[in-house]
Structure formats: structure tokens, C-alpha cells
Write a protein that holds these residues in place. Structure first.
Motif, short mmCIF file in Angstrom:
data_model
loop_
_atom_site.label_atom_id
_atom_site.label_comp_id
_atom_site.label_asym_id
_atom_site.label_seq_id
_atom_site.Cartn_x
_atom_site.Cartn_y
_atom_site.Cartn_z
N GLN A 164 6.02 5.45 -1.73
CA GLN A 164 4.94 4.96 -2.54
C GLN A 164 3.66 5.83 -2.45
OE1 GLN A 164 3.35 0.94 -2.81
NE2 GLN A 164 3.52 1.01 -4.89
N LEU A 165 3.15 6.60 -3.28
CA LEU A 165 2.13 7.41 -3.15
C LEU A 165 0.72 6.71 -2.93
CD1 LEU A 165 2.80 10.13 -6.08
CD2 LEU A 165 3.54 10.07 -3.76
N LYS A 166 -0.14 7.24 -2.10
CA LYS A 166 -1.43 6.74 -2.07
C LYS A 166 -2.60 7.84 -2.12
CE LYS A 166 -0.13 3.56 1.50
NZ LYS A 166 -0.09 2.92 2.98
N ASP A 167 -3.51 7.52 -2.81
CA ASP A 167 -4.63 8.28 -3.09
C ASP A 167 -5.50 8.62 -2.03
OD1 ASP A 167 -6.17 6.08 -2.95
OD2 ASP A 167 -6.78 5.84 -4.88
N SER A 168 -6.67 9.12 -1.76
CA SER A 168 -7.48 9.68 -0.83
C SER A 168 -8.17 8.40 -0.30
CB SER A 168 -8.63 10.73 -1.46
OG SER A 168 -9.29 9.96 -2.53
N GLU A 169 -8.11 7.16 -0.92
CA GLU A 169 -8.75 6.01 -0.48
C GLU A 169 -7.75 5.09 0.06
OE1 GLU A 169 -11.08 4.36 -3.62
OE2 GLU A 169 -12.64 6.21 -3.65
N LYS A 175 -2.05 2.33 -11.12
CA LYS A 175 -3.20 2.12 -11.42
C LYS A 175 -4.38 2.89 -10.49
CE LYS A 175 -2.82 -2.28 -13.86
NZ LYS A 175 -3.18 -3.63 -13.79
N SER A 176 -3.87 3.37 -9.25
CA SER A 176 -4.84 4.28 -8.47
C SER A 176 -4.74 5.53 -8.96
CB SER A 176 -4.21 4.18 -7.10
OG SER A 176 -4.07 2.58 -6.58
N PHE A 177 -3.97 5.96 -9.95
CA PHE A 177 -4.04 7.57 -10.17
C PHE A 177 -4.45 7.72 -11.69
CE2 PHE A 177 -1.24 6.79 -6.60
CZ PHE A 177 -1.67 7.90 -5.88
N VAL A 178 -5.36 6.88 -12.06
CA VAL A 178 -6.16 6.98 -13.24
C VAL A 178 -7.65 7.25 -13.20
CG1 VAL A 178 -4.58 5.60 -14.46
CG2 VAL A 178 -6.66 4.39 -13.32
N LEU A 199 -9.23 4.92 -19.76
CA LEU A 199 -8.66 5.32 -18.58
C LEU A 199 -7.34 6.33 -19.00
CD1 LEU A 199 -8.50 1.97 -16.57
CD2 LEU A 199 -10.26 3.81 -16.24
N VAL A 200 -7.10 7.40 -18.09
CA VAL A 200 -6.20 8.23 -18.17
C VAL A 200 -5.58 8.81 -17.17
CG1 VAL A 200 -7.38 9.38 -20.55
CG2 VAL A 200 -7.76 10.42 -18.11
N VAL A 201 -4.43 9.40 -17.14
CA VAL A 201 -3.64 9.76 -16.06
C VAL A 201 -4.42 10.82 -15.28
CG1 VAL A 201 -1.53 10.89 -15.04
CG2 VAL A 201 -1.53 9.34 -16.79
N ASP A 202 -4.88 10.87 -14.03
CA ASP A 202 -5.32 11.77 -13.05
C ASP A 202 -4.45 12.72 -12.63
OD1 ASP A 202 -6.87 13.43 -11.37
OD2 ASP A 202 -8.27 11.83 -10.92
N GLY A 260 -6.90 3.46 -26.41
CA GLY A 260 -7.04 2.60 -25.22
C GLY A 260 -6.51 3.35 -23.90
N ASP A 261 -6.31 2.46 -22.81
CA ASP A 261 -5.86 3.04 -21.62
C ASP A 261 -4.68 3.45 -21.55
OD1 ASP A 261 -8.67 2.46 -20.82
OD2 ASP A 261 -8.30 0.45 -20.10
N VAL A 262 -4.10 4.12 -20.72
CA VAL A 262 -2.94 4.27 -20.50
C VAL A 262 -2.32 3.26 -19.83
CG1 VAL A 262 -3.44 5.44 -18.09
CG2 VAL A 262 -1.21 6.13 -19.27
N ASP A 263 -1.01 2.69 -20.20
CA ASP A 263 -0.51 1.60 -19.86
C ASP A 263 0.85 1.88 -19.04
OD1 ASP A 263 0.41 -0.80 -19.64
OD2 ASP A 263 0.37 -1.45 -21.87
N PHE A 264 1.03 1.42 -17.74
CA PHE A 264 2.01 1.58 -16.70
C PHE A 264 2.71 0.12 -16.78
CE2 PHE A 264 -0.92 4.72 -14.97
CZ PHE A 264 -0.01 5.95 -15.55
#
Length: 746
Positions: A164-169, A175-178, A199-202, A260-264
Motif C-alpha cells: 500500500q502506497l503512502k504519501d509524504s505525510e 484518497k491520499s493521492f488527490v 479533487l483530481v488525481v495527483d 465533480g471529484d474523482v471517485d475511487f
């Protein structure tokens, strides 16, 4: 590879399957949880089989539904010459849809409705439910673009390694990668735009997180050449996910079209699968034109997992409305169909795409907006028929597929109802628009199979959804006649009356509503119009100015009490007798009553007489010749003896009321027409009084009229005779012969 999405040539939907990597695993990216899944090479073949099985099954449903639409188009033309052949074609196409849908349902029946969000589920997580997992093959050599694929979560082995990927925080999950994006809306009809955020994909954050995960993968023995291709794959995928919907098919769907926001979510993954995001070739909505219209009747937004589609229900041939005539035979009122544009998202959207049938619910829960969902009912081809004098039964939608169990009605629907006249050679035309909330305004009529009323300056109809929908429907649907469709409405109403032999259908059309249809053309004509088009433009003004029955009654009272308005009424009818083609017998009867209502002033008013010296009529002996011509012109579109009798029966200045027997009222008309005439002069006098009975005798009986035939006016040669317009010796002799014919008939 060093190419980035900015400088590489990518394709949104490549062909083929993931190529073998240099490692012992195949890697997939699960956006819903931002997880990398490593599938051992030894087990990958079976995993591919699962993907291909779902893909082929979804493609089969999409293909069958597309072919059904094409065959429905063909059937419309074939039906004109061979109804049986058209029905056979549709039945065969419908059976393919039913068969493909049933096979897909079989594969999806193990999916559960309540699935834990934000996780990559596997065979060892049954307590979290069984869901459809959306994956992106991430270990493809030399890839140009990305591919989505779908598997059932119980086909993912619990012993396969995941990261599972993790962001810098140190936050994990999709939802962490938007990130927030500010964008400008498309210009509206006034050229105005708005600044909005979503909200979009980062993309960069995901790529960095994958790089940060590489040491852990290497330590576990899963160090493959993932980094060579992942930047292009994730870049292409994020670009597609972040694309906004810029066009929509119906103005009423503008709200749905707002980005609208990107939906996962799990529901969004299911929606993307059902829309064909994992399919190949023409069955993938992204294949040819990302976010564009597919075959001109659909649009799809990948990231928001929403689809806008235009469809015909119950099918393109419509549903025929029937009503018993005076002899008890079923008379056709024409065919009606829904032409709907609906915005679908999540599980509701997926249900519509997966199932063969569709259920509509137009009840109290959806008073502010109608809803639909997929249903397990089999697709029913052909042209349905419904007797609107009988109660329509709400359809049983059938058993739910597990993943859709308990699913609420949803969707954002806009659209119209089209009508096709029973006359031969007619095509469907727009009749009314769907109007949420109409059922709340109709009171007692809300339970009717078909109910028409005049409310707030609008003709509104409430009918059982099952009448038009087909394939499963419950509740009522509200329709509203717009100004642009008023002529079609009056045409439809006139055809209906003719085909049921001028019954009022009082259970379907309350007396006040019927009376409004009678009064409105009279008010419009008394304003003075030059043509039929002018009349319907004026009718649009009338309904805007006089939105209630009380307002209409007051307006009519003012019109009939004014000598000037009665003169304008006469001129309007003589300007274009065809303006009364689509009018009720009561309208014609009231107009004639107004025309024959005269006094000394009317008789000496030169504007009521014919002073056009280029016409032979001007030289004939008679008074108020233009008023008398208007009486005949008002009868030009009378269809039968029964229609004529109805006109005479309603010879009343109080529009819509009966005023005695038709024979007694006809005598009143004859008395007016005979004023100032000299019988001994023969055709040197207008002789209007003698010609009204000849007009009646020449009309056909109702039983002789084919419901599929168009409305017919009295032949122009007859009208010229009745109007005393004949202007040369030959025609004078013709008139004399016609007069003798009349006497022999009498």
C-alpha cells in the motif's frame, strides 16, 4: 523509459494484455486503495482468464444492446410494409440482449452490496464482502498508455503480496493521492463562466510513492523493472481520470454535467466496468474519443464514473394508446414513447448497464426528480398497446442481483415524450417534456392511468409510467406541454377525438381541462391573426396571459362582448380556414354561435360584407357575406356527420356548453344564413341558407373513416360552391347543377 506524460505520445486504451516482466510476478495497481498487487507468474494465467471472462461478458452485453438499437431503427422502416418481419427482427435482437445479460448476471451473482471501501479485497477477506476490483496492469514493457481490468475480489488470492502506497505525510489509500484543482466552466448561453474547484488525481505524488516503495519490494524479492514504465502508465491513467465532461446532451442535465471529484469508491469501480472501461475496441467509451459522445447518444466521464445516455423507451416504436369507441372497438390514439437523457453514477448506473430491463419509479420519493435503475425483467420487444380507459398495473421488477440488492432508485433524468399520429406516414414528434413534481399538483388525478389538466398556464399530463415505459415501471410520470409543442398537442387531441367518435373521455380529461382546450383558440382568434402559424403564436401568448380557468373565462367573456373582437374573429377564420383544423367541435360550435349573433349595427357594418370587386361574390345579392363565409370556413375541417352534429349541438356563446338539439341549432344557423337572400334569383343571390344542409349530407359517416387516414377537409370545389365564390359562366352552370343535386338529395 524517461518519457513523461507531457512529452510522450500516449493512447488511452491500448490493445493486448500485460507483457511478462523480468521478475517472477506481475504487478497491478489498485487505485481504490493505492495498492500494488503482485501476482506470481505461475498463477497469472488463471488470473488473466478471470479478467478476460468478465471483459468478454461485459462486451457481449454492450454489443447486444448496441445491435438492438440498430435493429430497432431498421424495424421502424420495415414495420411500414411488414409488421411481422419487424417484430421478428426485434424479438431476435431482444433475445440476444436477454441472453448476454443473463450470462453476465451469472458471473456477478456472488458480489455483495455492502463492500468495505478503500481496500483491495481478496479471498481471505469474506467479512469485508465480495466486490469488483478495478486494476491497472503496471508492469508492461514498452507500454504506450494504460489499460483497466476488472476481477472479482474472491479471485485474488490472500497470499499474494501487496504494497500500500503512502504519501509524504505517511497517509495511505486512494484518497491520499488527490489534489484540488481550480478550473473554469464552459461558457453558458450568455457567455458567462465560473471558477470552481474539484479533487483530481495527483500523478506526481503517486509516482513518487511507488519509487519510495521500491526498496520494500526489493527486500521481499519483488524487485522488477517496474519504474521503467510506471510513469507513463500512471501519467496516462491520471490524465484520463482528470478529464472533465464539457458537453451534455440535454439542457436539463446541466447540473449533472458540472464536474465533480474523482471517485475511487467500490460503486464507481463497478460503474466504470459496466460502462466498458475495461473493454477493447468499439465497446470501450474511451477508445476513440476520450470524454466524447459515443455514437452520438452518450458521454462518459472516467474519473467521476458517470455516464450520460440518451435512450428510447419502451423502444423506438413506442407504445400505442387505445380507447374504446362508441361501438366498443379499440381506437388508436397514436403511439407514445419516452426519449430520455439520463445521468447515471455508481451502482445505479451499473445496474442499468448490466441488466436487460429498466425500472422507473416516479412516486412520492422522486417528486423533485425522476429515477431509474436496472431490473432483471427481460427485454420486451415490439410495440406495446395500452387501453388508457383501464387501470395500468405497476410492473414487478423481478429479483435483484445480489450486488444491487436494496439499491435505491437514482439517476438524473431529463427528456420528453414523443407522439406519432395513427395517420399513415407520420413520424414521431415532440409532444411534451418530463416535469418533476407534476404529480403533486394534480390532486385527485394523481392515481389515474391518464389525466390531463390545465394548471398555471400549462397543459399537464399525469400517466402511469407503465403506459410508456415498458420493461418494468411503477408510479406516475408528469408531463408538461411547452409553448413550442402546443400545435402538436392540439393536433394530437383532435385526432384522438375523431378516432373515439367525439367522446369526451371525461375520466381522463376533466371538464375544466376540456373547456380550456375549447376556449383558448377562440380567445386567440378574436385577437386577429393572418395564418395558422400566427394562431399558435397567439395561443402561446394566451396561456401565458391567462394561466387559470378563471382567467380564461374572463378573457373569453371580454372577447365575445366586443363587437370589434367578434369582427376580428370573423377575419381570422376567413384569412386562413385551416387555422381551425385542430380544434374541437365545441370550439367550432361556439365560434359559429358568435358569428350568427348579430344586431342592426352588424347588418349595416360594411366590414361584415364583401366589397372586393375582383370576386364574383361581391356582385351577388346578400348581406353580411363575410360573416356567413366565416360560418362555412369554420366547418371546413369537420370530419363526419357526427362531428358536424357535435358542432351544432354546442352552438353556444358560453364555450363548451350544450344548447339544445343539433337540428334546432342548425335551424338557427340556416335562419342567419338566409337573411337578405332572394331565393327567386337563384345563383345571382348567395343562397347560403340552402347550402348548409348540402354540406352536412355530403359528409361521411364516422364508421366510414379509417383511423389511419389523415384529417380531411371539405374539398375546395365544394367550399367554393358553399361560399358563393364562383365567378364565370361555366362555374355558374356548375353551381346550378350542384344546387339541383342538392334538391334531388333532399
Amino acid at each position: 523509459m524517461s518519457d513523461t506524460p507531457a512529452n510522450s505520445q500516449t493512447s488511452a486504451v491500448p490493445k493486448g494484455i500485460p507483457a511478462k516482466s523480468s521478475g517472477e510476478v506481475e504487478v497491478y495497481f489498485h487505485p481504490g486503495s493505492a495498492t500494488l498487487l503482485c501476482v506470481p507468474a505461475a498463477e497469472h494465467e488463471a488470473f488473466l482468464s478471470e479478467q478476460n471472462l468478465l471483459t468478454r461478458s461485459m462486451e457481449a452485453v454492450i454489443k447486444a444492446k448496441q445491435e438492438y438499437e440498430l435493429d430497432a431503427d431498421r424495424a421502424i422502416e420495415i414495420r411500414k410494409t411488414n409488421i411481422a418481419q419487424a417484430n421478428t427482427l426485434l424479438e431476435s435482437a431482444a433475445e440476444k440482449v436477454n441472453h448476454a445479460s443473463e450470462k453476465l448476471r451469472d458471473l456477478l451473482k456472488t458480489l455483495t452490496p455492502d463492500v468495505e471501501e478503500g481496500k483491495l479485497l481478496s479471498s481471505g477477506m469474506s467479512s469485508a464482502g465480495i466486490g469488483l476490483m478495478e486494476l491497472i496492469p503496471a508492469s508492461k514493457k514498452g507500454v504506450m498508455g494504460f489499460k483497466k481490468t476488472y476481477v472479482r475480489s474472491d479471485r485474488i488470492s490472500h497470499h499474494w503480496r501487496t504494497y500500500q502506497l503512502k504519501d509524504s505525510e505517511k497517509k495511505s489509500g486512494g484518497k491520499s493521492f488527490v489534489k484540488k484543482e481550480t478550473y473554469t466552466t464552459e461558457p453558458d448561453e450568455h457567455g458567462r463562466t465560473e471558477e470552481r474547484t474539484r479533487l483530481v488525481v495527483d500523478h506526481e505524488k503517486i509516482v513518487k510513492a511507488i519509487k519510495d516503495t521500491r526498496p520494500k519490494m526489493k527486500l521481499a524479492g519483488d524487485d522488477i523493472k517496474l519504474m521503467d514504465d510506471v510513469n507513463i502508465i500512471i501519467g496516462s491513467w491520471s490524465k484520463a481520470m482528470n478529464t472533465r465532461l464539457k458537453k451534455y446532451l440535454e439542457p436539463e442535465n446541466e447540473k449533472f454535467a458540472q464536474s465533480g471529484d474523482v471517485d475511487f469508491s467500490v460503486a464507481a469501480q463497478l460503474m466504470r466496468f459496466s460502462a466498458g472501461a475495461g473493454c477493447n475496441g468499439e465497446y470501450n467509451p474511451l477508445n476513440k474519443q476520450l470524454n466524447g459522445k459515443v455514437k452520438g447518444n452518450a458521454s462518459f466521464v472516467l474519473g467521476e464514473a458517470k455516464c450520460e445516455r440518451k435512450s428510447h423507451f419502451p423502444n423506438k416504436n413506442g407504445s400505442t394508446f387505445l380507447y374504446p369507441d362508441r361501438q366498443g372497438k379499440e381506437a388508436s390514439l397514436g403511439a407514445f414513447k419516452f426519449v430520455l437523457t439520463y445521468g447515471l453514477t455508481g451502482s445505479v448506473g451499473a445496474s442499468v448497464a448490466v441488466e436487460a430491463g429498466v425500472t422507473a419509479d416516479w412516486g412520492s420519493k422522486t417528486a423533485e426528480g425522476y429515477g431509474i435503475r436496472g431490473a432483471s425483467t427481460r427485454l420486451r420487444p415490439g410495440q406495446n398497446q395500452h387501453d388508457i380507459s383501464r387501470s395500468a398495473v405497476d410492473a414487478d421488477a423481478g429479483a435483484d442481483l445480489g450486488v444491487f440488492a436494496g439499491l435505491e432508485i437514482g439517476g438524473n433524468i431529463a427528456g420528453s415524450v414523443e407522439w406519432k399520429s395513427p395517420e399513415e406516414g407520420k413520424d414521431f414528434v415532440k409532444f411534451a417534456v418530463i416535469k418533476p413534481g407534476v404529480s403533486l399538483q394534480l390532486g385527485a388525478g394523481a392515481s389515474a392511468t391518464f389525466h390531463l389538466t390545465y394548471v398555471q398556464g400549462k397543459f399537464r399530463i399525469l400517466c402511469k409510467a407503465a403506459l410508456c415505459w415498458g420493461g418494468g415501471a411503477k408510479g406516475q410520470v408528469g408531463l408538461e406541454i411547452n409553448v413550442a409543442e402546443l400545435k402538436t398537442f392540439f393536433e394530437c387531441f383532435t385526432i384522438m377525438l375523431r378516432n373515439v367518435d367525439y367522446q369526451k373521455m371525461e375520466k381522463q380529461i376533466p371538464s375544466d381541462s376540456y373547456k380550456s382546450i375549447v376556449m383558448i383558440p377562440i380567445i386567440a382568434l378574436s385577437a386577429g391573426v393572418q395564418s395558422t402559424q400566427d394562431l399558435y403564436n397567439e395561443i402561446g401568448s394566451v396561456v401565458n396571459k391567462f394561466p387559470s380557468m378563471i382567467d380564461l373565462s374572463e378573457a373569453l367573456g371580454e372577447a365575445i362582448s366586443s363587437a370589434e373582437r367578434r369582427r376580428l374573429l370573423m377575419e381570422s377564420i376567413n384569412n386562413d380556414p385551416d387555422s381551425l383544423k385542430y380544434s374541437t367541435p365545441e370550439t367550432k360550435g361556439s365560434i359559429i354561435a358568435l358569428l350568427i349573433d348579430n344586431n342592426f349595427v352588424d347588418r349595416i357594418d360594411p366590414r361584415n360584407d364583401n366589397w372586393n370587386l375582383t370576386e364574383w361574390n361581391a356582385y351577388k345579392i346578400g348581406v353580411m357575406k363575410l360573416r356567413k363565409q366565416a360560418v362555412f370556413n369554420a366547418l371546413k375541417w369537420v370530419q363526419s356527420k357526427k362531428d358536424y352534429e357535435n358542432v351544432m349541438q354546442h352552438l353556444s356563446t358560453n364555450a363548451g356548453d350544450k344548447s339544445g338539439s343539433w337540428q334546432v341549432n342548425q335551424d338557427k344557423v340556416i335562419k342567419f344564413l338566409g337573411e337578405g337572400e332572394q331565393a327567386w334569383l337563384g345563383n345571382w343571390s348567395t343562397q347560403y341558407a340552402e347550402k348548409i344542409t348540402l354540406l352536412y349530407q355530403r359528409l361521411p359517416d364516422s364508421s366510414d373513416i379509417d383511423p389511419a387516414s389523415p384529417l380531411k377537409s371539405i374539398p375546395q370545389s365544394y367550399m367554393d360552391d358553399y361560399l358563393a365564390l364562383l365567378n364565370n359562366q361555366t362555374n355558374m352552370q356548375f353551381a346550378y347543377l350542384q344546387s339541383n343535386e342538392k334538391e334531388s338529395i333532399a
